[in-house]
Design an enzyme around this catalytic site. Structure first.
Site, PDB file in Angstrom:
ATOM      1  CG  ASP A  11      -1.981   1.125   1.170  1.00 22.90           C
ATOM      2  OD1 ASP A  11      -2.505   1.320   0.127  1.00 22.90           O
ATOM      3  OD2 ASP A  11      -1.844   2.007   2.244  1.00 22.90           O
ATOM      4  CB  SER A  12       0.385   4.641  -1.061  1.00 27.21           C
ATOM      5  OG  SER A  12      -1.196   4.858  -0.496  1.00 27.21           O
ATOM      6  CE1 TYR A  43       2.899   5.960  -3.424  1.00 36.61           C
ATOM      7  CE2 TYR A  43       1.962   4.164  -4.737  1.00 36.61           C
ATOM      8  CZ  TYR A  43       2.873   4.837  -4.091  1.00 36.61           C
ATOM      9  OH  TYR A  43       4.193   4.042  -4.038  1.00 36.61           O
ATOM     10  N   GLY A  44      -2.923   9.331  -3.690  1.00 32.27           N
ATOM     11  CA  GLY A  44      -4.453   9.854  -4.452  1.00 32.27           C
ATOM     12  C   GLY A  44      -4.259  10.927  -5.747  1.00 32.27           C
ATOM     13  CG  ASN A  75      -9.478   0.817  -3.383  1.00 33.23           C
ATOM     14  OD1 ASN A  75     -10.147   0.357  -4.161  1.00 33.23           O
ATOM     15  ND2 ASN A  75      -9.571   0.781  -2.200  1.00 33.23           N
ATOM     16  CD  GLU A 159      -1.143   7.419   5.277  1.00 30.30           C
ATOM     17  OE1 GLU A 159       0.078   7.732   5.492  1.00 30.30           O
ATOM     18  OE2 GLU A 159      -1.525   6.381   5.060  1.00 30.30           O
ATOM     19  CB  CYS A 193      -9.647   4.749   0.123  1.00 31.93           C
ATOM     20  SG  CYS A 193      -8.118   5.124   0.730  1.00 31.93           S
ATOM     21  CB  THR A 194      -7.254   0.075   1.959  1.00 29.19           C
ATOM     22  OG1 THR A 194      -6.185   0.601   1.791  1.00 29.19           O
ATOM     23  CG2 THR A 194      -7.662  -1.070   0.886  1.00 29.19           C
ATOM     24  CG  HIS A 195      -6.029   5.348   4.137  1.00 27.11           C
ATOM     25  ND1 HIS A 195      -5.248   4.592   2.969  1.00 27.11           N
ATOM     26  CD2 HIS A 195      -4.880   5.763   5.055  1.00 27.11           C
ATOM     27  CE1 HIS A 195      -4.044   4.821   3.082  1.00 27.11           C
ATOM     28  NE2 HIS A 195      -3.662   5.612   4.045  1.00 27.11           N
TER      29      HIS A 195
END
Length: 274
Positions: A11-12, A43-44, A75, A159, A193-195
């Site tokens: 993941d980023s 990365y978005g 994603n 984050e 989004c996995t966040h």
């Protein structure tokens, strides 16, 4: 067969840890290496070319660590880089390696959650602008209406561990309101989004009763379990010592502190060396 080989999860940043947690719970018997590109996250808002280059570098790093199978638990990377890596890089350079993403397995099942045939997709600008979800979902559920909403401030809030504070409530409400204003028929929201699972409690408190919030962790874990059953030639290559290793391109101490929130257990990482 090399029993030290691992499943790589990329993941980023930290969000992929929510997927890794579900995978490790579903498939605890394997070795895993998690790699977070925190030094270059998020990365978005990066271009396709930049996301592709960063993702390829990280995938090749995981290959070099002995991962014949890599999951892009991101994603944005799945939307902007996966297809090119699968079609252009693997056949030429790594024909016995595989890279899987999170978009297709989610698209395969998302229609099971909605009763109105109208779903909202909330993701980063990169994921939304790629149109990857509407395209993939249309393959499996042509009758579904897919309405997207980009949430550019959610990943930075998470984050930086600001999502737990009341100040984040405004931005959660803002993007939900913008999505629901596009259609009153939406009854299901996909967290693309996995966040975003870390915001589920705040979202549930805002949304009307009966709304379905769909996170990707269990979906991807179930899909991976099915993949390994269908591909025993890959399954036998994977080590079974139940080892979990964590790497970050950023500061290890910062990663360990924040990653433990996503993974729900103490993490000790190493700084990756390119």
């Amino acid at each position: 067969m090399n029993d030290t080989k691992s499943i790589g999860i990329f993941d980023s940043g930290y969000g992929g840890l929510t997927v890794f947690k579900s995978i490790a719970d579903k498939l605890p018997g394997y070795n895993y290496i998690y790699m977070g590109d925190n030094a270059r996250s998020p990365y978005g808002d990066h271009s396709y070319e930049t996301v592709y280059q960063y993702t390829l570098e990280c995938v090749e790093w995981l290959f070099a660590q002995g991962c014949p199978l890599v999951i892009l638990a991101c994603n944005t990377a799945s939307a902007k880089a996966l297809r090119s890596i699968q079609q252009k890089v693997l056949p030429l350079k790594y024909p016995d390696h595989r890279v899987l993403g999170v978009i297709r397995p989610t698209a395969e099942v998302i229609g099971n959650f909605t009763e109105t045939n109208t779903i909202g997709v909330m993701g980063t600008r990169g994921t939304v602008n790629s149109e990857s979800y509407p395209i993939e979902i249309r393959h499996f559920y042509p009758e579904l209406e897919v309405i997207q909403q980009s949430c550019p401030l959610w990943v930075p809030l998470i984050e930086n561990n600001e999502h737990i504070h009341p100040g984040a409530d405004y931005f959660v409400q803002k993007y939900i309101d913008e999505l629901l204003a596009k259609s009153p028929a939406i009854d299901t929201i996909l967290l693309a989004c996995t966040h975003y699972p870390l915001l589920m409690s705040k979202m549930a408190a805002i949304l009307p009763e009966g709304f379905k919030l769909v996170a990707q962790g269990d979906i991807v874990a179930n899909s991976l379990a099915d993949y390994l059953k269908r591909h025993p030639e890959m399954e036998v290559r994977l080590g079974k010592e139940r080892a979990k290793r964590f790497y970050t391109s950023g500061d290890e101490k910062v990663f360990d502190k924040n990653a433990s929130i996503f993974f729900d257990e103490t993490i000790v990482s190493s700084r990756l060396r390119w």
